[in-house]
Design a protein around this motif. Sequence first.
Motif, PDB file in Angstrom:
ATOM      1  N   UNK A 216      27.449  40.631  49.162  1.00 42.96           N
ATOM      2  CA  UNK A 216      27.516  41.133  48.173  1.00 42.96           C
ATOM      3  C   UNK A 216      28.540  41.480  47.301  1.00 42.96           C
ATOM      4  N   UNK A 217      29.866  42.835  48.371  1.00 37.71           N
ATOM      5  CA  UNK A 217      31.212  42.068  47.511  1.00 37.71           C
ATOM      6  C   UNK A 217      32.013  41.218  46.815  1.00 37.71           C
ATOM      7  N   UNK A 218      31.827  40.191  47.565  1.00 37.28           N
ATOM      8  CA  UNK A 218      32.626  39.242  47.302  1.00 37.28           C
ATOM      9  C   UNK A 218      31.792  37.894  46.082  1.00 37.28           C
ATOM     10  N   UNK A 219      30.611  38.196  46.296  1.00 33.62           N
ATOM     11  CA  UNK A 219      29.513  37.031  46.313  1.00 33.62           C
ATOM     12  C   UNK A 219      30.173  37.828  44.185  1.00 33.62           C
ATOM     13  N   UNK A 220      29.592  38.980  44.093  1.00 35.02           N
ATOM     14  CA  UNK A 220      30.235  39.678  42.519  1.00 35.02           C
ATOM     15  C   UNK A 220      31.317  39.551  41.819  1.00 35.02           C
ATOM     16  N   UNK A 221      32.262  39.446  43.025  1.00 30.01           N
ATOM     17  CA  UNK A 221      33.644  39.130  42.620  1.00 30.01           C
ATOM     18  C   UNK A 221      33.146  37.438  41.278  1.00 30.01           C
ATOM     19  N   UNK A 222      33.119  36.522  42.933  1.00 25.39           N
ATOM     20  CA  UNK A 222      32.787  34.884  42.571  1.00 25.39           C
ATOM     21  C   UNK A 222      31.411  35.182  41.661  1.00 25.39           C
ATOM     22  N   UNK A 223      30.864  35.950  40.612  1.00 26.98           N
ATOM     23  CA  UNK A 223      29.744  35.918  40.306  1.00 26.98           C
ATOM     24  C   UNK A 223      30.747  36.175  38.292  1.00 26.98           C
ATOM     25  N   UNK A 224      31.500  37.093  38.779  1.00 27.32           N
ATOM     26  CA  UNK A 224      31.631  37.973  37.800  1.00 27.32           C
ATOM     27  C   UNK A 224      33.531  36.921  37.415  1.00 27.32           C
ATOM     28  N   UNK A 225      34.233  36.653  38.155  1.00 25.59           N
ATOM     29  CA  UNK A 225      35.094  36.741  38.191  1.00 25.59           C
ATOM     30  C   UNK A 225      35.666  34.918  38.735  1.00 25.59           C
TER      31      UNK A 225
ATOM     32  N   UNK B  50      35.258  48.028  42.310  1.00 23.60           N
ATOM     33  CA  UNK B  50      34.991  46.460  41.157  1.00 23.60           C
ATOM     34  C   UNK B  50      33.923  45.854  42.102  1.00 23.60           C
ATOM     35  N   UNK B  51      34.671  44.433  41.919  1.00 21.90           N
ATOM     36  CA  UNK B  51      34.859  43.783  41.428  1.00 21.90           C
ATOM     37  C   UNK B  51      34.705  44.121  39.876  1.00 21.90           C
ATOM     38  N   UNK B  52      35.896  43.741  38.613  1.00 22.07           N
ATOM     39  CA  UNK B  52      35.024  44.097  37.546  1.00 22.07           C
ATOM     40  C   UNK B  52      35.239  42.723  37.240  1.00 22.07           C
ATOM     41  N   UNK B  53      34.330  42.873  35.977  1.00 22.74           N
ATOM     42  CA  UNK B  53      34.974  41.614  35.638  1.00 22.74           C
ATOM     43  C   UNK B  53      36.806  41.869  34.369  1.00 22.74           C
ATOM     44  N   UNK B  54      36.909  40.173  34.636  1.00 21.24           N
ATOM     45  CA  UNK B  54      38.317  39.854  34.516  1.00 21.24           C
ATOM     46  C   UNK B  54      39.167  41.109  34.968  1.00 21.24           C
ATOM     47  N   UNK B  55      38.857  42.066  36.028  1.00 24.38           N
ATOM     48  CA  UNK B  55      39.799  43.309  36.626  1.00 24.38           C
ATOM     49  C   UNK B  55      40.291  44.258  35.392  1.00 24.38           C
TER      50      UNK B  55
END
Lengths: 407, 403
Positions: A216-225, B50-55
């Motif tokens: 989930x943490x890596x998935x969210x970085x993929x989805x958000x960024x 985070x991860x946060x949108x746009x960091x």
Amino acid sequence: MNARLPLAGIRVANFGWGWAGPVTGQTLSRLGAEVYKIESRARIDINRTIPPFAPGHHHDPDCALQNHAGWAGNGSITLDLKHPEAQALARDFVAHCDVVVENFSPGVMDRLGLGHARLAERRPQLVTVSMPAAGRSGPLSHVRTYGMSLSSITGLDSVTGYLDGPPVPMENAYADPLGGILGAFATVLALNWRKRNGRGMHVDCSQQEGVMQLMAPAFMDFVLNGRVARPLGNRHPLAAAAPHGVFRCAGEDRWIAIVVAEDTEWQALVQAMGAPEWSRDPQFAHHAGRVARIEELHRHLGAWTTSHDDRALAAQLQSAGVAATPVLDVGDLLSDPQFRARGTFFEFEHPLGFRETLYGNYVKTRKAAAPQRTGPMIGQDNDYVFRELLGLPAERYQRLVTERIIY
Amino acid sequence: MSIAALDGVRVIELGAGISAAFCARVLADYGASVLKIEPPDGGDLVRHWGPFPGDTPHPEKSGTFLALNAGKRSITLDVGSPQGRELLFELLADADVLVENNPPARMRDWGLDYDALAGRFPRLIMVSITPFGQTGPYADWKGYDLNAFHLTAAGSRYCGAPDREPLEHGTFSADYYGGYVGATWALASLFAQDELGGEHLDVSCAEAIAASFTGCQNIGDFAQNGTIAKRTGVGMALAAPATILPCRDGHVWMMALETAQWKGLVHAMGDPEWARLELFDSMFTRAQNADLIYAMMTEWTAGLGKQEIMDLCQANGCPSTAVYTIGDAGSLAHLHERGYFARPEHPLLGQVRILGAPVHVPESPGGPASAAPLLGQHNSEIYRDRLGLDDTRLAALHARGIV
């Protein structure tokens, strides 16, 4: 201790195999269910053939040690399911069960006449838990994997490895015991549903989906960024702690795991190290500075730990308030004070005349705990299930044994 | 229509980080009503991970928080203060489950350990998920996910190069393991709660993995024969092919052990001359020549994409698979088709895709009913409507930093 266990009175037919199947049965047994593995001498479970065996019992399928650990708590009945009469007996047995567990490829149970719909005709309250690799539907539903490689289709393997290096395989199937526990989760979930709705159901427990939750943490970085995670070694997956790693200690292959999440923990570590010059760099006093220069930090720290004994250093750092633990190897598990104190492993006096070491109830409870058990001998519960539970007359039972249907 | 599996179940979550939040999330997925209690000063620390949108850090936009806390409600409460504890007791009066992952000593300091709670709340099922457990000499040791994982021997035994440090998966794999274990045991206790009442479930993430993963396949051999097996850096040392190899666009998990699987792989590779050697007929002799085999296979894989290799192998009866990145896995048509992803509406971010429920339960609503809560989003609902606090009292608690 010892009150009734929560799943007392629940009977389970376990058609599972590999490593996940037995663990689902084992977990339900630890929770109080009465579990029977359905197996056959016509095709001996491969787990029964894997060394080591108990001394003096080489190649005896009732004495393979790791088979005992995996299947602990399951009973066993034998049926050669390629015979229609064996399939019919399996259906008769399931009519006395609350739960069916299976982890074949989709379609296999149907072909054996053991699909949920057919079984539920006689037993509407039946809960069937199917746990194929990638679920019972969808384009990947027929994917073939081993437990060890199943995690490759979840993303998990792609983030396991040294910093910026290629993926490094986890050399055994983490997904299997975890998936086995997930199968038990799915079973008890469905039993809670049954209690409220009065009928059973067929649960589709995809091992891929269960294991992918860890991503989930890596998935969210993929989805958000749109970022695709890569191996980070032992670093914190979200850079929320530094140092965060495994460092070499004195001796061969000895290591210590150290995590510093808070500035106060850093101060404690600095004091424990005797505040060497490098550690007094003011940038290191704050989380952001430590994260920014984590490579340098790890290099210094590793140079310091390398002359220390891992256990002594962990104890010293713990007393200073730093999260440090020895990195255990297989040889340390039995003697580790924590696992000894909690009775994680125990010696079992096997009825066939040897002692073996198994793992026990790793969740500690106050009121009730399952008895310590080993894995089953082949067909050990045939008499009870076929004669008592199903009420087969002696003559017919004997014939089925002779004709290798109960086999 | 049917009733959700955990309809009517009330869960209170008092924790920080991954394990307790994940445990409570999977209960929420199947209809439990989960109330997350967060410290008033900043909330759950995962809000800051985070991860946060746009960091760009923002306590309401942490991706990990959004993923772990969907479907829950949030109130702020300082349970360390006497008034805060009294309010918690009022909430516990009609709760079925308390999920927590605090250090045992802190729970004792707060007067919230099981012994303190059991008499007052005999029906309460308390799930404590910690790195090392509630008892034993390490119970009061400080520990995080990495500490728990490496106490299990899993890294030493199974992950990394022999001359380099043992590895954990690149995620919180010990915390998640403990979270699943806690949820499973909690569901069983819930199943029998009417007959058996409450229970304390003491889950040590390290112990669960040391027992059921590393212990299962190593402890019998060690106890009997003194075998201390170690990581090798390849998938399997004794049989081949069974490891990860590079390919044109990433990596593949090459796996062909049984004869039919190997023949399928050879066919998929276009029946190359080298693979016909009798020497390569058994997985054991292949392993003895692993360097050679893996070099030859890599010549083939290097020219192809991971999905292409997986499809070719699978079509030929060889169970090799692509090593999906999180981008690959997160975009799989298979998972979309199965409805694995959820898109709850978040007050600040709109619809954000998250992972749905871990198990597909056809007749019971699965997956989060709402997005993760804002910090203290449900203070008014809980304190006014459920506990009946008036404005004056609430303002006083607020002023003292308790709410």
